[in-house]
Design a protein around this motif. Sequence first.
Motif, short mmCIF file in Angstrom:
data_model
loop_
_atom_site.label_atom_id
_atom_site.label_comp_id
_atom_site.label_asym_id
_atom_site.label_seq_id
_atom_site.Cartn_x
_atom_site.Cartn_y
_atom_site.Cartn_z
N ALA A 80 1.33 3.54 -26.84
CA ALA A 80 1.84 2.79 -25.69
C ALA A 80 2.12 3.78 -24.56
CB ALA A 80 3.09 2.02 -26.07
N GLN A 81 1.41 3.64 -23.45
CA GLN A 81 1.58 4.52 -22.29
C GLN A 81 1.43 3.72 -21.02
OE1 GLN A 81 -0.82 8.07 -22.20
NE2 GLN A 81 -0.61 8.42 -24.39
N THR A 82 2.05 4.22 -19.95
CA THR A 82 1.92 3.63 -18.62
C THR A 82 1.53 4.72 -17.64
OG1 THR A 82 3.66 2.01 -19.12
CG2 THR A 82 3.12 2.35 -16.79
N ILE A 83 0.55 4.42 -16.79
CA ILE A 83 0.24 5.34 -15.70
C ILE A 83 0.42 4.58 -14.38
CG2 ILE A 83 -1.31 6.80 -17.04
CD1 ILE A 83 -3.66 5.45 -15.64
N TYR A 84 0.75 5.33 -13.34
CA TYR A 84 1.06 4.74 -12.03
C TYR A 84 0.09 5.24 -10.98
CZ TYR A 84 5.41 3.40 -14.25
OH TYR A 84 6.34 2.86 -15.11
N PHE A 85 -0.14 4.39 -9.99
CA PHE A 85 -1.02 4.70 -8.87
C PHE A 85 -0.27 4.44 -7.57
CE2 PHE A 85 -3.57 3.38 -12.44
CZ PHE A 85 -4.64 4.26 -12.45
N ALA A 86 -0.24 5.44 -6.69
CA ALA A 86 0.37 5.27 -5.37
C ALA A 86 -0.63 4.57 -4.47
CB ALA A 86 0.76 6.62 -4.79
N ILE A 87 -0.20 3.51 -3.81
CA ILE A 87 -1.09 2.71 -2.97
C ILE A 87 -0.99 3.21 -1.52
CG2 ILE A 87 -1.66 0.37 -2.20
CD1 ILE A 87 -1.98 0.86 -5.25
N PRO A 88 -2.08 3.74 -0.96
CA PRO A 88 -2.02 4.36 0.36
C PRO A 88 -2.23 3.42 1.55
CG PRO A 88 -4.16 4.77 -0.60
CD PRO A 88 -3.36 3.98 -1.62
N HIS A 89 -2.62 2.17 1.29
CA HIS A 89 -2.97 1.23 2.38
C HIS A 89 -2.49 -0.17 2.03
CE1 HIS A 89 -5.82 4.28 3.77
NE2 HIS A 89 -6.32 4.31 2.55
N ASN A 90 -2.37 -1.03 3.03
CA ASN A 90 -2.27 -2.47 2.77
C ASN A 90 -3.61 -2.87 2.15
OD1 ASN A 90 0.21 -2.43 4.06
ND2 ASN A 90 -0.58 -3.23 5.97
N CYS A 91 -3.58 -3.57 1.03
CA CYS A 91 -4.85 -3.81 0.34
C CYS A 91 -4.73 -4.91 -0.71
CB CYS A 91 -5.33 -2.52 -0.32
SG CYS A 91 -4.17 -1.87 -1.53
N THR A 92 -5.88 -5.25 -1.26
CA THR A 92 -6.00 -6.15 -2.40
C THR A 92 -6.69 -5.39 -3.51
OG1 THR A 92 -6.19 -8.08 -0.96
CG2 THR A 92 -7.01 -8.33 -3.21
N CYS A 93 -6.14 -5.46 -4.72
CA CYS A 93 -6.76 -4.82 -5.87
C CYS A 93 -7.76 -5.82 -6.47
CB CYS A 93 -5.72 -4.41 -6.91
SG CYS A 93 -6.43 -3.48 -8.29
N ASN A 94 -9.04 -5.45 -6.44
CA ASN A 94 -10.09 -6.36 -6.88
C ASN A 94 -10.31 -6.33 -8.38
OD1 ASN A 94 -10.71 -7.05 -4.16
ND2 ASN A 94 -11.71 -5.08 -3.98
N GLY A 95 -10.01 -5.19 -9.01
CA GLY A 95 -10.23 -5.12 -10.45
C GLY A 95 -10.12 -3.73 -11.00
N ILE A 96 -10.40 -3.64 -12.29
CA ILE A 96 -10.31 -2.39 -13.03
C ILE A 96 -11.59 -2.19 -13.83
CG2 ILE A 96 -9.15 -3.55 -14.96
CD1 ILE A 96 -7.59 -0.99 -15.49
N THR A 97 -12.03 -0.94 -13.92
CA THR A 97 -13.11 -0.55 -14.82
C THR A 97 -12.60 0.60 -15.66
OG1 THR A 97 -14.82 -1.25 -13.26
CG2 THR A 97 -15.49 0.29 -14.97
N THR A 98 -12.87 0.54 -16.96
CA THR A 98 -12.42 1.59 -17.86
C THR A 98 -13.61 2.18 -18.60
OG1 THR A 98 -12.05 0.11 -19.74
CG2 THR A 98 -10.21 0.43 -18.22
N ILE A 99 -13.47 3.44 -18.99
CA ILE A 99 -14.47 4.11 -19.84
C ILE A 99 -13.70 4.78 -20.98
CG2 ILE A 99 -16.29 5.84 -19.99
CD1 ILE A 99 -16.78 5.44 -17.00
#
Length: 136
Positions: A39-58
């Motif tokens: 169980a882990q959490t990672i964070y992302f700083a959002i630099p702009h007003n925006c919409t998150c369209n989705g996620i892709t993982t590998i």
Amino acid sequence: NGSGSGAWSKVGTAELDTTEIFEVDEFYLTGVIDDVSSAQTIYFAIPHNCTCNGITTILGNAITVANSILTSKNNAGTSMGTTTIAFSGSAAGDMDTTVFSSNNTFTEDQKASVESDGGSTTLSKLYITLKFTKTV
């Protein structure tokens, strides 16, 4: 030909060929979960007003025993969606994609997070890309 003939003129938007301009308002943020089987959490700083369209993982390598479920969250901690990293038949390089359609708008200087439930076993890195579109 450089001889000084002709006159300079301002080019307007009607004269531009915009058929080759794509995705100028899109940007991507990337991160890594060191072990998707814990169980882990990672964070992302959002630099702009925006919409998150989705996620892709590998996936870094195969996981075993159970699926790993990712939950992507907005600044308020509300789920934008979940992504299942399947253990059955998993291998290095497996990709999963989830498209978000709700709870996915951000303002500049907010944060997004991605949480792994740690449901699988076998240590494996998970490489994450979040796709965004800038808004006004």
